[in-house]
Design a protein around this motif. Structure first.
Motif, mmCIF file in Angstrom:
data_model
loop_
_atom_site.group_PDB
_atom_site.id
_atom_site.type_symbol
_atom_site.label_atom_id
_atom_site.label_comp_id
_atom_site.label_asym_id
_atom_site.label_seq_id
_atom_site.Cartn_x
_atom_site.Cartn_y
_atom_site.Cartn_z
ATOM 1 N N LEU A 83 0.811 -1.216 0.000
ATOM 2 C CA LEU A 83 0.000 0.000 0.000
ATOM 3 C C LEU A 83 0.844 1.265 0.000
ATOM 4 O O LEU A 83 0.444 2.297 -0.558
ATOM 5 C CB LEU A 83 -0.938 -0.009 1.215
ATOM 6 C CG LEU A 83 -1.935 1.148 1.321
ATOM 7 C CD1 LEU A 83 -2.886 1.141 0.131
ATOM 8 C CD2 LEU A 83 -2.718 1.062 2.628
ATOM 9 N N TYR A 84 2.015 1.219 0.605
ATOM 10 C CA TYR A 84 2.863 2.415 0.701
ATOM 11 C C TYR A 84 3.137 3.021 -0.665
ATOM 12 O O TYR A 84 3.243 4.241 -0.806
ATOM 13 C CB TYR A 84 4.180 2.062 1.392
ATOM 14 C CG TYR A 84 5.155 3.210 1.461
ATOM 15 C CD1 TYR A 84 4.998 4.230 2.411
ATOM 16 C CD2 TYR A 84 6.225 3.295 0.570
ATOM 17 C CE1 TYR A 84 5.882 5.295 2.467
ATOM 18 C CE2 TYR A 84 7.116 4.349 0.621
ATOM 19 C CZ TYR A 84 6.936 5.341 1.576
ATOM 20 O OH TYR A 84 7.817 6.398 1.620
ATOM 21 N N GLU A 85 3.248 2.169 -1.691
ATOM 22 C CA GLU A 85 3.561 2.656 -3.029
ATOM 23 C C GLU A 85 2.450 3.528 -3.606
ATOM 24 O O GLU A 85 2.678 4.286 -4.541
ATOM 25 C CB GLU A 85 3.828 1.470 -3.969
ATOM 26 C CG GLU A 85 5.104 0.713 -3.677
ATOM 27 C CD GLU A 85 6.339 1.589 -3.846
ATOM 28 O OE1 GLU A 85 6.375 2.388 -4.815
ATOM 29 O OE2 GLU A 85 7.259 1.484 -3.025
ATOM 30 N N LEU A 86 1.250 3.425 -3.046
ATOM 31 C CA LEU A 86 0.134 4.225 -3.546
ATOM 32 C C LEU A 86 0.022 5.582 -2.874
ATOM 33 O O LEU A 86 -0.869 6.358 -3.198
ATOM 34 C CB LEU A 86 -1.199 3.470 -3.376
ATOM 35 C CG LEU A 86 -1.639 2.559 -4.518
ATOM 36 C CD1 LEU A 86 -3.063 2.086 -4.304
ATOM 37 C CD2 LEU A 86 -1.525 3.256 -5.864
ATOM 38 N N ALA A 87 0.905 5.872 -1.920
ATOM 39 C CA ALA A 87 0.888 7.205 -1.301
ATOM 40 C C ALA A 87 1.099 8.264 -2.378
ATOM 41 O O ALA A 87 0.486 9.326 -2.369
ATOM 42 C CB ALA A 87 1.967 7.308 -0.228
ATOM 43 N N ASP A 88 1.985 7.963 -3.323
ATOM 44 C CA ASP A 88 2.224 8.826 -4.478
ATOM 45 C C ASP A 88 1.868 8.026 -5.726
ATOM 46 O O ASP A 88 2.570 7.096 -6.098
ATOM 47 C CB ASP A 88 3.690 9.263 -4.519
ATOM 48 C CG ASP A 88 4.019 10.124 -5.731
ATOM 49 O OD1 ASP A 88 3.094 10.424 -6.509
ATOM 50 O OD2 ASP A 88 5.193 10.504 -5.876
ATOM 51 N N ALA A 89 0.754 8.412 -6.369
ATOM 52 C CA ALA A 89 0.254 7.646 -7.514
ATOM 53 C C ALA A 89 0.843 8.127 -8.834
ATOM 54 O O ALA A 89 0.307 7.832 -9.903
ATOM 55 C CB ALA A 89 -1.270 7.735 -7.566
ATOM 56 N N THR A 90 1.952 8.848 -8.771
ATOM 57 C CA THR A 90 2.547 9.421 -9.984
ATOM 58 C C THR A 90 2.832 8.365 -11.037
ATOM 59 O O THR A 90 2.526 8.552 -12.226
ATOM 60 C CB THR A 90 3.852 10.172 -9.635
ATOM 61 O OG1 THR A 90 3.540 11.295 -8.815
ATOM 62 C CG2 THR A 90 4.550 10.648 -10.897
ATOM 63 N N GLU A 91 3.427 7.260 -10.632
ATOM 64 C CA GLU A 91 3.813 6.236 -11.599
ATOM 65 C C GLU A 91 2.610 5.715 -12.369
ATOM 66 O O GLU A 91 2.654 5.572 -13.602
ATOM 67 C CB GLU A 91 4.514 5.074 -10.876
ATOM 68 C CG GLU A 91 4.948 3.954 -11.812
ATOM 69 C CD GLU A 91 5.621 2.799 -11.077
ATOM 70 O OE1 GLU A 91 5.776 1.734 -11.692
ATOM 71 O OE2 GLU A 91 5.972 2.977 -9.889
#
Length: 265
Positions: A83-91
């Motif tokens: 889930l941590y990777e979705l804190a910044d949805a830039t990618e």
């Protein structure tokens, strides 16, 4: 005799024109198809990806805004990296919408025009007074903006209703454009945007800043937005300064407390 069924999917802005043509030959049966609801996407996440964690589901719904493709991309990222990777949805947004905009072969001026529409939500191109200060800051002449919007509607990146009202129906695309213009290219600074628009369209600016923080959060983004808000705030006085306090007290609590003490005193 032979019975033939024709199924057509039509964008809203073209519906009336298509209806007029089709009705010359037969009476169509129209079915309105809206964006998927959160319940619909939740069902897909649970049944197709076995995601049961409500925190995961809530974040995916927040990122996707009814777009099932984004929801699936977000889900794949969560399953692979957490889930941590979705804190910044830039990618996710860059891979999806960056590809769409590159394939559309649109120029910088047209991206800026999309930003103006994204910022205001809807724009009446026959009543452009409220957007003129933003157009000037972006170095766009009004007639060029209108022409750009008409071109963008033809390639279905924005919706043009009755040749007058424009909007971007895909909220996620609008969010990505705002990120590109305000955080990446910085075609207009957030401080400048606040200075020219805080009185007239404060709500839309705050909505945009909150959206950027929620979807594309990083320490750098947070720091940049805080610096820009403080830059604009420091140039205010009187009633406007107090309005900044009410809107942005959490960004500069020391300044907010001083203003409150000064007013009490």
């Amino acid at each position: 005799g032979i019975e033939i069924n024709i199924i057509m999917s039509i964008r809203d802005y073209a519906k009336q024109k298509v209806r007029e043509v089709v009705c010359k030959f037969f009476r169509p049966n129209e079915i309105e198809i809206g964006a998927l609801s959160n319940d619909d996407i939740t069902t897909v996440l649970k049944e197709s990806f076995s995601i049961k964690n409500q925190e995961y589901i809530n974040r995916i719904l927040e990122v996707s805004k009814g777009n099932i493709r984004l929801a699936i991309l977000a889900t794949q990222l969560v399953l692979e990296k957490g889930l941590y990777e979705l804190a910044d949805a830039t990618e996710i947004f860059s891979n999806y919408y960056g590809h769409i905009l590159r394939n559309a072969d649109i120029n910088e001026l047209e991206i800026k025009s999309m930003f103006v529409v994204s910022l205001f939500g809807t724009v009446n191109i026959k009543k452009c007074d409220i957007i003129k200060p933003v157009l000037r800051k972006l170095d766009i002449e009004e007639h060029i903006f209108v022409d750009s919007c008409k071109k963008l509607s033809k390639i279905e990146l924005i919706d043009l209703y009755q040749n007058e009202v424009i909007r971007i129906s895909d909220q996620s695309l609008a969010n990505y454009v705002c990120k590109s213009v305000l955080l990446e290219k910085k075609h207009i600074s957030i401080a400048d945007l606040l200075e020219i628009g805080f009185v007239e369209f404060k709500g839309r600016i705050i909505f945009t800043l909150n959206t950027l923080m929620n979807l594309f959060y990083s320490k750098d983004v947070e720091g940049y937005i805080e610096t820009e808000v403080n830059t604009a705030w420091n140039k205010t006085s009187g009633k406007e300064e107090w309005e900044y306090l009410l809107s942005f007290y959490s960004i500069n609590p020391e300044k907010a407390l001083k203003l409150i003490k000064d007013r009490i005193g």
